[in-house]
Write a protein that holds these residues in place. Sequence first.
Motif, PDB file in Angstrom:
ATOM      1  N   MET A   1       0.828  -1.202   0.000  1.00  0.00           N
ATOM      2  CA  MET A   1       0.000   0.000   0.000  1.00  0.00           C
ATOM      3  C   MET A   1       0.863   1.254   0.000  1.00  0.00           C
ATOM      4  N   SER A   2       0.398   2.279  -0.708  1.00  0.00           N
ATOM      5  CA  SER A   2       1.045   3.586  -0.667  1.00  0.00           C
ATOM      6  C   SER A   2       0.420   4.406   0.459  1.00  0.00           C
ATOM      7  N   PHE A   3       1.232   4.781   1.447  1.00  0.00           N
ATOM      8  CA  PHE A   3       0.709   5.528   2.596  1.00  0.00           C
ATOM      9  C   PHE A   3       0.779   7.023   2.294  1.00  0.00           C
ATOM     10  N   ASP A   4      -0.181   7.487   1.508  1.00  0.00           N
ATOM     11  CA  ASP A   4      -0.261   8.902   1.171  1.00  0.00           C
ATOM     12  C   ASP A   4      -1.636   9.420   1.544  1.00  0.00           C
ATOM     13  N   ALA A   5      -1.874  10.694   1.300  1.00  0.00           N
ATOM     14  CA  ALA A   5      -3.143  11.302   1.687  1.00  0.00           C
ATOM     15  C   ALA A   5      -4.318  10.651   0.975  1.00  0.00           C
ATOM     16  N   VAL A   6      -4.125  10.290  -0.285  1.00  0.00           N
ATOM     17  CA  VAL A   6      -5.207   9.657  -1.050  1.00  0.00           C
ATOM     18  C   VAL A   6      -5.580   8.314  -0.429  1.00  0.00           C
ATOM     19  N   SER A   7      -4.575   7.504  -0.125  1.00  0.00           N
ATOM     20  CA  SER A   7      -4.831   6.181   0.451  1.00  0.00           C
ATOM     21  C   SER A   7      -5.491   6.277   1.826  1.00  0.00           C
ATOM     22  N   LEU A   8      -4.947   7.135   2.688  1.00  0.00           N
ATOM     23  CA  LEU A   8      -5.485   7.243   4.044  1.00  0.00           C
ATOM     24  C   LEU A   8      -6.901   7.806   4.048  1.00  0.00           C
ATOM     25  N   GLY A   9      -7.153   8.806   3.222  1.00  0.00           N
ATOM     26  CA  GLY A   9      -8.507   9.344   3.124  1.00  0.00           C
ATOM     27  C   GLY A   9      -9.480   8.334   2.570  1.00  0.00           C
ATOM     28  N   SER A  10      -9.041   7.558   1.581  1.00  0.00           N
ATOM     29  CA  SER A  10      -9.904   6.530   1.000  1.00  0.00           C
ATOM     30  C   SER A  10     -10.231   5.447   2.016  1.00  0.00           C
ATOM     31  N   LEU A  11      -9.227   5.045   2.799  1.00  0.00           N
ATOM     32  CA  LEU A  11      -9.457   4.021   3.822  1.00  0.00           C
ATOM     33  C   LEU A  11     -10.450   4.515   4.867  1.00  0.00           C
TER      34      LEU A  11
END
Length: 305
Positions: free
Chosen positions: A219-229
């Motif tokens: 997983m890419s731990f960026d703003a997009v990933s964290l917000g999506s999760l």
Amino acid sequence: MSASGATGLRPFDRPYLLLSLASLFWAGNIVLGRFIADHIPPVALTWTRWVGAFILLALVARRDLLRDLPALRSRWPQLVGLSALGVAGYTVLAYWALHYTQALNALLAQSVTPLVIGVWSFALYRDALTPRQAVGVVVSLAGVATIVTRGDLGALARIDVNLGDLIFMVAIALYALYSTLLRDKPKVAQTSLLTALMALAAILLTPALLWEIAQGRTMSFDAVSLGSLAYVIVFPSTLGYLFYNRGVELIGANRAGPFFHLIPLFGAALAILLLGERPQAYHAVGFALVLAGVWTAARSGPARS
């Protein structure tokens, strides 16, 4: 209890509201799942989704869960089956399919869910769709086709079937079976049932997660990933499943099935609101057909209580 949405009912006793909200949350999940396909691998997304939702719901429903634990333990083989079908299996296959399939194909695949639920209901319980339910399914399906083809029904003949389409159809078959089998679920609180199913899903998916990591897919731990999760944990996972399970409990799987046709309707609306797409005449025609079909099918027959 009447499912007609009469005044005086609590929100959790209004099946039409609950099923509509679940469809809205899942529409956002499909759009988001396609958007973040390059950020989070499908198993990692599914595993993190259910672990996060389990923690969230367990904190809220810990009293119900402790009270219902003996009943849940006595039915653990059934719970494993339900989780494998509609929680772990469906979601990981759906996210996997979104890496390959077009949006048009995915929406059309999702829209056949009521028909597959009808097949499973008849095969397992000899519950046939009533004439009014069948009419409602056909009308709302026509609305879905109008929306996703932008009013050009000839586009249906030009759809390219690919691996993602086949995976999505398997996912739909699993979720339809899960929906049908919910009638025999343990007599426990909805929150307790869902918490148990989420925990089992995370356990079932752990070997696949380890294999995915071993393949170098992380997983890419960026703003997009964290917000999506954050979105998928709270809305399509916790609230979506809770609302859907309760809606099926109130009016049954066959009558709840047509609400899946609201998913592409909401998906189109989200594209207009969030992506700046301009509404067209075919949107209005499709929306009207979907709502008419859902209303016709959902109101046929007495509600469960």
